[in-house]
Design a protein around this motif. Sequence first.
Motif, PDB file in Angstrom:
ATOM      1  N   VAL A 159      35.162  38.390  43.148  1.00 31.27           N
ATOM      2  CA  VAL A 159      36.353  37.703  42.655  1.00 31.27           C
ATOM      3  C   VAL A 159      36.492  36.389  43.419  1.00 31.27           C
ATOM      4  O   VAL A 159      36.505  36.382  44.656  1.00 31.27           O
ATOM      5  N   THR A 197      40.651  31.719  46.495  1.00 28.34           N
ATOM      6  CA  THR A 197      41.487  30.543  46.262  1.00 28.34           C
ATOM      7  C   THR A 197      42.028  29.976  47.569  1.00 28.34           C
ATOM      8  O   THR A 197      42.772  29.005  47.559  1.00 28.34           O
ATOM      9  N   ALA A 244      37.925  42.935  44.094  1.00 21.22           N
ATOM     10  CA  ALA A 244      39.243  42.298  44.105  1.00 21.22           C
ATOM     11  C   ALA A 244      39.969  42.534  45.428  1.00 21.22           C
ATOM     12  O   ALA A 244      40.611  41.631  45.974  1.00 21.22           O
ATOM     13  N   ALA A 266      50.610  40.435  40.971  1.00 21.23           N
ATOM     14  CA  ALA A 266      49.661  39.372  41.316  1.00 21.23           C
ATOM     15  C   ALA A 266      48.233  39.912  41.327  1.00 21.23           C
ATOM     16  O   ALA A 266      47.292  39.240  40.873  1.00 21.23           O
ATOM     17  N   ARG A 301      45.221  38.604  38.715  1.00 21.61           N
ATOM     18  CA  ARG A 301      43.951  38.090  39.223  1.00 21.61           C
ATOM     19  C   ARG A 301      42.789  38.955  38.750  1.00 21.61           C
ATOM     20  O   ARG A 301      41.707  38.452  38.432  1.00 21.61           O
ATOM     21  N   GLU A 313      42.013  38.088  35.181  1.00 24.75           N
ATOM     22  CA  GLU A 313      41.323  36.803  35.087  1.00 24.75           C
ATOM     23  C   GLU A 313      39.835  36.943  35.386  1.00 24.75           C
ATOM     24  O   GLU A 313      38.995  36.304  34.753  1.00 24.75           O
TER      25      GLU A 313
END
Length: 324
Positions: A244, A247, A282, A302, A306, A309
């Motif tokens: 994953v 960010t 993840a 959240a 994610r 996505e």
Amino acid sequence: MPVVVTGSIATDHLMTFPGKFTDQFVEGQMEEVSLSFLVDDLVQHRGGAGANMAYGLALLGLGPVLVGAVGADFADYDAWLTRHGVDTGSVHWSELKHTARFTCTTDVANNQIASFYSGAMSEASMIELAPVAERVGDIDLVIVGPNDPTAMAQHTQECRQLGYRFLADPSQQLAWADGELIRELVDGADLLFTNNYEHGLLLQKTGWTDADVLARVGTWVTTRAAHGVRVEQADTAPIDVIAVPETKPVEPTGGGDALRAGFVAARQWGLGVERAAQVGSAVATAAVEVIGTQEYTLPREAFLARFAEAFGADAADEVAPHLP
């Protein structure tokens, strides 16, 4: 039925070097190394592979039972784990030694140089699994994580004798263990975890091929950092799962432990191995985006956003009912 996590319990002292270790090496003089790195910062965190995995499993609602050895300095750490849902009732407290300590420096390329003081971990072999089962009830899975080598072998043997499914995670201990011990730790495991380097090292030291290993374990999971996760089982095609995307800045310490926690939790929920690898990926990303191996959280909405996505809405819908 509970998941029992055996493994190291330690404090982590983490430092950051604002350059590359490799720039300090002198070609042709590696047989005499005397290096000192001026680091930017020093932070102290709770750690140890066993405790890290237990923390992740607790965040995912499993109520894991932690089994390991600690020193008299463990009181605050004990309160932290208990508050986050980890059962520490089977932890052994040493009367003589401090809790193990991990010291690690990470450079700008995420290379790491680390040292580990075992301390009270050397007493982990004093713990037996049968009394743990008497206290908590029937055990569904035992994670045999990196720990005192005698304790690792003992816990593995107990699992075979008592009929417990076990996950073999020899991890850092592969570097010094001989082929005989590694074969003892791996043979018969329901799950085997290694990273990419450890994958090759295991084959080299045991003399086994990939097929030999897959004939002896149920599922072999290999973590490959930014390249994701590979899941292998005998007579089936390997499954590759992406990492994953991060960010935030990455501190890699503890990412593998978090991935294991996510994978095991998903399998305990009854999900397939591909979905389990996705959950593990993840959770690992959440863990490496903060400094410290037990500082991450998994806010439900959240996390699911994610996850969707990265792996799609259908995958997120399958995971959602199981998240606390």
